[in-house]
Scaffold this active site. Structure first.
Site, PDB file in Angstrom:
ATOM      1  N   GLU A 189      12.091   1.784  13.924  1.00  0.00           N
ATOM      2  CA  GLU A 189      11.967   0.782  12.862  1.00  0.00           C
ATOM      3  C   GLU A 189      13.257   0.768  12.034  1.00  0.00           C
ATOM      4  OE1 GLU A 189      11.090  -1.820  11.683  1.00  0.00           O
ATOM      5  OE2 GLU A 189       9.137  -1.703  10.697  1.00  0.00           O
ATOM      6  N   ASP A 190      13.521  -0.339  11.356  1.00  0.00           N
ATOM      7  CA  ASP A 190      14.730  -0.396  10.516  1.00  0.00           C
ATOM      8  C   ASP A 190      14.521   0.322   9.184  1.00  0.00           C
ATOM      9  OD1 ASP A 190      12.953  -2.326   9.582  1.00  0.00           O
ATOM     10  OD2 ASP A 190      14.412  -3.960   9.548  1.00  0.00           O
ATOM     11  N   PHE A 208      16.719  -3.465  -2.656  1.00  0.00           N
ATOM     12  CA  PHE A 208      16.749  -4.348  -1.487  1.00  0.00           C
ATOM     13  C   PHE A 208      18.117  -4.293  -0.819  1.00  0.00           C
ATOM     14  CE2 PHE A 208      17.181  -8.393   0.731  1.00  0.00           C
ATOM     15  CZ  PHE A 208      16.054  -8.320   1.526  1.00  0.00           C
ATOM     16  N   ASP A 240       9.274   0.946   3.711  1.00  0.00           N
ATOM     17  CA  ASP A 240       9.263   0.639   2.282  1.00  0.00           C
ATOM     18  C   ASP A 240       7.888   1.042   1.725  1.00  0.00           C
ATOM     19  OD1 ASP A 240      10.104  -0.576  -0.141  1.00  0.00           O
ATOM     20  OD2 ASP A 240       9.187  -2.456   0.427  1.00  0.00           O
ATOM     21  N   ARG A 256      21.693 -10.238   9.255  1.00  0.00           N
ATOM     22  CA  ARG A 256      21.414  -9.127  10.173  1.00  0.00           C
ATOM     23  C   ARG A 256      22.672  -8.673  10.919  1.00  0.00           C
ATOM     24  NH1 ARG A 256      15.872  -8.704  10.543  1.00  0.00           N
ATOM     25  NH2 ARG A 256      14.654 -10.619  10.558  1.00  0.00           N
TER      26      ARG A 256
HETATM   27  P1  IMP Z   1       6.777  -1.935   4.564  1.00  0.00           P
HETATM   28  O1  IMP Z   1       5.604  -2.422   5.376  1.00  0.00           O
HETATM   29  O2  IMP Z   1       6.639  -2.322   3.117  1.00  0.00           O
HETATM   30  O3  IMP Z   1       7.059  -0.459   4.734  1.00  0.00           O
HETATM   31  O4  IMP Z   1       8.045  -2.739   5.000  1.00  0.00           O
HETATM   32  C1  IMP Z   1       8.647  -2.575   6.200  1.00  0.00           C
HETATM   33  C2  IMP Z   1       9.347  -3.861   6.621  1.00  0.00           C
HETATM   34  O5  IMP Z   1       9.783  -4.631   5.495  1.00  0.00           O
HETATM   35  C3  IMP Z   1      10.589  -3.510   7.396  1.00  0.00           C
HETATM   36  O6  IMP Z   1      10.314  -3.516   8.771  1.00  0.00           O
HETATM   37  C4  IMP Z   1      11.549  -4.605   7.012  1.00  0.00           C
HETATM   38  O7  IMP Z   1      11.395  -5.686   7.930  1.00  0.00           O
HETATM   39  C5  IMP Z   1      11.115  -5.076   5.658  1.00  0.00           C
HETATM   40  N1  IMP Z   1      11.944  -4.492   4.558  1.00  0.00           N
HETATM   41  C6  IMP Z   1      11.586  -3.505   3.710  1.00  0.00           C
HETATM   42  N2  IMP Z   1      12.567  -3.221   2.834  1.00  0.00           N
HETATM   43  C7  IMP Z   1      13.593  -4.060   3.143  1.00  0.00           C
HETATM   44  C8  IMP Z   1      14.923  -4.220   2.599  1.00  0.00           C
HETATM   45  O8  IMP Z   1      15.380  -3.561   1.635  1.00  0.00           O
HETATM   46  N3  IMP Z   1      15.697  -5.164   3.224  1.00  0.00           N
HETATM   47  C9  IMP Z   1      15.257  -5.919   4.277  1.00  0.00           C
HETATM   48  N4  IMP Z   1      14.030  -5.782   4.809  1.00  0.00           N
HETATM   49  C10 IMP Z   1      13.202  -4.862   4.249  1.00  0.00           C
HETATM   50 MG    MG Z   2      10.970  -4.860  10.079  1.00  0.00          MG
END
Ligand code: IMP
Ligand code: MG
Length: 183
Positions: free
Chosen positions: A106-107, A159, A110, A172
């Site tokens: 995963e990237d 962010f 959050d 990207r």
């Molecule tokens: P989560 O479900 O809140 O943990 O978010 C995970 C997904 O949100 C990641 O796979 C990203 O696609 C996106 N995401 C979360 N934080 C960022 C950020 O700072 N920049 C860009 N995409 C983010």
């Molecule tokens: Mg993602």
């Protein structure tokens, strides 16, 4: 190559945060950890589209396990610069993972909602194991207590864009990582 001092995307200003060299050093470290843990195994890497494609490309080539396979899944939870709180599966898994050692790539983690949802979905297919590797991890944002098994960087809840990470699909392709500028 000289990196840009700042970049503007959709009217928002971003400043340099992690250089491509800093990223490469930590990606190689994670690759070594995974290579050590999976020695003699034939894991299947699951790259989470879209953001993780750049990290996954560098990571899997640095790991050097010849029996490993790679497949792709797609989930979406973010709009603009924040989580919508709901996680949508956009592309599901086509490969059979029963009895396999799965490593999700995963990237960024959050809130942890996407990670928890993916692991829950995959476990229904009875893999031998599921581990989670992420480029970035924002521990302060976690709403789930989820902690990735492997991460390249732990970062504050700001962010960011670049190296696969986007703002509404843009940025990207920037090779370095940038963080949103705070006034
Ligand atoms: P989560 O479900 O809140 O943990 O978010 C995970 C997904 O949100 C990641 O796979 C990203 O696609 C996106 N995401 C979360 N934080 C960022 C950020 O700072 N920049 C860009 N995409 C983010
Ligand atoms: Mg993602």
């Amino acid at each position: 190559m000289q990196k840009e001092k700042q970049v503007i995307v959709d009217g928002l200003t971003f400043v340099p945060y992690l250089t491509r060299d800093e990223i490469a050093t930590q990606v190689d470290r994670v690759a070594e950890e995974i290579a050590r843990d999976y020695e003699g195994k034939a894991p299947i890497f699951l790259c989470v589209l879209t953001g993780a494609f750049v990290f996954a490309s560098d990571l899997i080539r640095a790991i050097g396990i010849n029996d490993a396979k790679i497949s792709f899944i797609r989930y979406k939870s973010y709009e603009g610069t924040s989580s919508t709180g709901s996680v949508k599966q956009i592309i599901g898994l086509t490969d059979d993972i029963e009895g396999k050692d799965v490593i999700i790539i995963e990237d960024i983690v959050d809130t942890g909602l996407t990670a928890c949802r993916m692991i829950e979905d995959l476990k229904k297919q009875n893999p031998a194991s599921v581990k989670f590797a992420t480029l970035l991890y924002k521990p302060v944002s976690s709403q789930t207590g989820f902690v990735p098994d492997y991460f390249a960087f732990s970062i504050p809840p700001k962010f960011i864009i670049g190296y696969g990470l986007d703002l509404d699909g843009k940025a990207r392709n920037i090779p370095d990582i940038y963080v949103i500028k705070e006034d």
